[in-house]
Design a protein around this motif. Structure first.
Motif, PDB file in Angstrom:
ATOM      1  N   ILE A 171       0.851  -1.181   0.000  1.00  0.00           N
ATOM      2  CA  ILE A 171       0.000   0.000   0.000  1.00  0.00           C
ATOM      3  C   ILE A 171       0.887   1.232   0.000  1.00  0.00           C
ATOM      4  CG2 ILE A 171      -0.168   0.016   2.534  1.00  0.00           C
ATOM      5  CD1 ILE A 171      -3.016   1.112   2.225  1.00  0.00           C
ATOM      6  N   LEU A 206      -3.421   0.012  -3.465  1.00  0.00           N
ATOM      7  CA  LEU A 206      -3.273  -1.255  -2.756  1.00  0.00           C
ATOM      8  C   LEU A 206      -3.115  -2.346  -3.805  1.00  0.00           C
ATOM      9  CD1 LEU A 206      -5.413   0.657  -1.122  1.00  0.00           C
ATOM     10  CD2 LEU A 206      -5.821  -1.405   0.225  1.00  0.00           C
ATOM     11  N   ILE A 229      -3.377   5.044   6.626  1.00  0.00           N
ATOM     12  CA  ILE A 229      -2.948   3.649   6.565  1.00  0.00           C
ATOM     13  C   ILE A 229      -2.865   3.090   7.985  1.00  0.00           C
ATOM     14  CG2 ILE A 229      -1.056   2.109   5.939  1.00  0.00           C
ATOM     15  CD1 ILE A 229      -0.386   4.099   3.670  1.00  0.00           C
ATOM     16  N   SER A 280      -9.379  -3.488   3.442  1.00  0.00           N
ATOM     17  CA  SER A 280      -8.214  -4.350   3.646  1.00  0.00           C
ATOM     18  C   SER A 280      -8.001  -5.268   2.459  1.00  0.00           C
ATOM     19  CB  SER A 280      -8.392  -5.202   4.909  1.00  0.00           C
ATOM     20  OG  SER A 280      -8.563  -4.393   6.049  1.00  0.00           O
ATOM     21  N   VAL A 336      -2.689  -5.313   4.083  1.00  0.00           N
ATOM     22  CA  VAL A 336      -2.640  -3.852   4.081  1.00  0.00           C
ATOM     23  C   VAL A 336      -4.054  -3.320   4.298  1.00  0.00           C
ATOM     24  CG1 VAL A 336      -0.600  -3.718   2.628  1.00  0.00           C
ATOM     25  CG2 VAL A 336      -2.850  -3.783   1.549  1.00  0.00           C
ATOM     26  N   SER A 337      -4.137  -2.168   4.970  1.00  0.00           N
ATOM     27  CA  SER A 337      -5.446  -1.600   5.291  1.00  0.00           C
ATOM     28  C   SER A 337      -5.348  -0.090   5.382  1.00  0.00           C
ATOM     29  CB  SER A 337      -5.965  -2.132   6.639  1.00  0.00           C
ATOM     30  OG  SER A 337      -6.051  -3.528   6.660  1.00  0.00           O
TER      31      SER A 337
END
Length: 677
Positions: A294, A304, A374, A401, A382-383
């Motif tokens: 990300i 992402l 983030i 996510s 990743v989120s």
């Protein structure tokens, strides 16, 4: 069940249902004989008009010129009164004297009435046939009202599935463990009580939901104790191959894998994989090659990616979703997926029950109230999180996510929302425009799929502006499709290429505080190459049954000094399998209700042990499979196909020594089999 009597569809607020007496054919091809009271009520006052309407509103007079009149004070009332009986007697007298009214006949039961219809059918009367769902063009808000109650229901169903499976296998592993029939029955009865009209639809008074919250709390507490007891009897974790302090269990009937965050860790992850039964937990190194990434490419715009997808998120909405393997962009140019929208929701009559088509004209997009940030940076997941302010009292925080791709596992984009909801007569939804064209969309229902039009060509199409689905909805064209998964939502709509998941309502009657407070919601976008198939069905189940990391040391001691089987826990838990067509789903594993060591004495017991398995065909076509068992664990003597009541049935031919029995199910068939040990 071969008979169905109702008057509900007379409440349609757009179209008039065209039949009174007819055959209703279901998804799996089975059918029932239906009659709908021509007077269009279940609480008739039994006066002249009621009797007259039984014929004047009868729509099947060319097949049968009789109708049932349901009279009395209903909905908790006292039933028929002497006054009503006297009015019907006089109506009969008028008919006998003048012939201007249909003749009233009293004393027969509903069963007597249907028996007469069935005799007519046997003698050649051809009643008309209605295929597919009987869609009620009213009460569409009940798919969404009382969201927490619906979440409790979904979780209870999953809990009971797991309890029955693990408790059944515990009776195989540990001869001293007794299948907790009474405790399971008690939980089922509480869950079924909460499914009763009007509780599960969300149209009860506030007191009902105070009671159902207590019942569900008891269900979850009792369920956790039953799970703990069954896992202890299974000596869960004794043969774990996990290279971790944790282990896990896969209660679904296929192998799967998932990346999970390790509890109480800052940024540690594990790959959980395997099953059915015991799953392995492998701690993932934080220094491994990045598999999910990300980055913020400019102010408020994030990219992402994993091996499957490249995603662009702008101000909390997905403006690009690229399937890398297919080189296909899924979001139409200028459109936004995961777009939160809110509507005025002011129905004509019953707030808790209804939402009307005109609410769609009040659509308003929610804009973020701050910058996205983030919260997980990879490499395994990743989120980023975005907050939207709905009003002075309401807000929603949504986390998008993307996990690293896992070989042979479908990849999806997950959204998790935390909502503080303090609105009045509003409707919150989330939209997904997709570059897919089809005049039909597919929706999961119980043990099947309902397909509905995505256009408003006719009033019948337009009336379905809000429909019911279970764990997923799908829009596919030749070669590609997109499924939307959810963990507890039942309202959905697809208009053209716009898919819309309903999240929360805010009715003020009959519960003035309906849905007020905190909510947690999960949903996901699952793109897939090829047609709608088992991947969506299975992934939706995986999404609703996430792996949980378990400290296996809690279950290593046997609950008694009685000898347990030397067979490994892993082998016991995977000793019943279903091979063959991936469209076949092994939905339930439980003990026989009338086994002598299980029965509570209400009915004659059956000697020996048996295991009941329930299989259904999930995609809509004939499917063949093989029930496989480990004979050294179970020692199955015979397999028979029985009914839902587990009565004696047809013996299934197979190769008992090898532990294999072939089965064949028609489209959407639900089949029950007894494995006699």
């Amino acid at each position: 069940m071969g008979r169905f009597f109702t008057q509900k569809l007379s409440w349609n607020n757009i179209n008039i249902f065209p039949h009174t007496t007819f055959n209703w054919v279901s998804l799996d091809g089975s059918q029932v004989l239906c009659h709908m009271a021509p007077d269009n009520t279940y609480t008739a006052a039994a006066h002249f008009g009621d009797v007259k309407r039984t014929i004047s509103q009868h729509k099947s007079m060319d097949q049968d010129d009789t109708g049932l009149l349901v009279f009395g004070y209903g909905d908790g009332g006292g039933g028929p009164t002497s006054e009503m009986l006297e009015k019907l007697r006089r109506c009969r007298g008028m008919s006998d004297k003048t012939g201007l009214l249909p003749r009233v006949k009293m004393g027969d039961s509903v069963d007597d009435y249907f028996a007469r219809l069935e005799k007519k059918a046997d003698k050649g009367t051809e009643f008309v046939t209605w295929y597919g769902e009987l869609y009620l063009e009213l009460h569409r808000g009940t798919y969404t009202s009382q969201a927490n109650n619906k979440w409790n229901n979904r979780q209870s169903e999953i809990l009971l599935h797991d309890i029955e499976y693990l408790a059944t296998m515990a009776t195989i592993k540990d001869s001293s463990y007794k299948y907790p029939k009474k405790a399971i029955d008690d939980i089922w009865e509480d869950v079924l009580l909460c499914q009763f009209h009007d509780c599960l639809p969300g149209s009860s008074i506030e007191m009902c939901y105070r009671d159902s919250d207590k019942l569900y709390a008891k269900v979850f507490e009792s369920g956790r104790e039953l799970l703990k007891s069954a896992l202890s009897a299974l000596q869960f974790g004794s043969d774990s191959t996990s290279r971790s302090a944790y282990t896990s269990i896969n209660t679904l009937p296929w192998p799967r894998a998932e990346i999970k965050k390790i509890p109480d860790s800052k940024n540690e992850y594990a790959l959980v994989h395997g099953g059915p039964g015991v799953a392995s937990v492998e701690t993932l190194s934080s220094t491994s090659k990045s598999a999910a990434s990300i980055k913020e490419v400019k102010d408020g715009v994030f990219h992402l990616s994993n091996a499957h997808f490249k995603i662009q998120v702008e101000n909390g909405a997905i403006t690009s979703l690229l399937d890398q393997a297919e080189d296909r962009e899924l979001i139409p140019s200028g459109r936004k997926a995961n777009q939160l929208v809110i509507f005025d929701d002011k129905p004509l009559y019953w707030q808790g029950w209804d939402t009307e088509v005109y609410h769609l004209r009040s659509r308003e997009e929610l804009a973020p109230s701050g910058k996205s940030r983030i919260v997980e940076e990879g490499p395994h997941r990743v989120s980023l999180i975005t907050e939207h302010k709905i009003s002075e009292k309401s807000w929603i925080k949504t986390t998008i996510s993307l996990a690293a791709s896992i070989e042979d596992q479908p990849s999806y984009i997950e959204m998790a929302s935390e909502v503080e909801w303090r609105e009045a007569m509003k409707f919150l939804k989330v939209e997904f425009p997709v570059d897919i064209m089809n005049t039909e969309a597919s929706y999961e229902t119980q043990y099947g799929i309902v397909r509905r039009n995505t256009h408003y060509n006719t009033s019948w199409d337009m009336a379905k502006f809000e429909v019911c689905c279970h764990k997923w909805a799908d829009l596919s064209e030749n070669g590609y499709g997109v499924s939307i998964l959810n963990d507890s939502k039942y309202g959905f709509a697809t208009a053209g290429n716009l898919m819309r998941l309903s999240l929360l309502r805010a009715p003020k009657a009959p519960d003035a505080h309906a849905d007020m407070g905190r909510h947690h919601i999960r949903y996901a976008i699952l793109p897939h190459s090829g047609p709608l198939d088992h991947r969506t069905v299975r992934t939706a189940r995986n999404f609703n049954h996430p792996f949980r990391l378990i400290d296996s040391s809690k279950y290593l001691s046997s609950p008694s000094s009685a000898p347990t089987s030397s067979t490994s826990t892993s082998k016991v838990l995977s000793s019943i399998r279903l091979a063959g067509s991936p469209a076949l789903i092994l939905d339930a594993i439980k003990r026989g209700e009338d086994d002598e060591d299980v029965s509570r004495g209400e009915l004659p017991s059956r000697k020996g042990k048996s295991i009941i398995i329930r299989i259904y065909e999930s995609l809509g076509g004939k499917a063949r499979g093989v029930i496989e068992v480990d004979q050294d664990v179970l020692g199955v003597k015979k397999v028979e196909k029985c009914n839902l009541l587990e009565d004696e049935g047809e013996v299934v031919e197979g190769e008992g020594e090898e532990g294999k029995w072939k089965v064949e199910l028609r489209a959407f068939e639900v089949a029950t089999f007894r494995l006699q040990l």
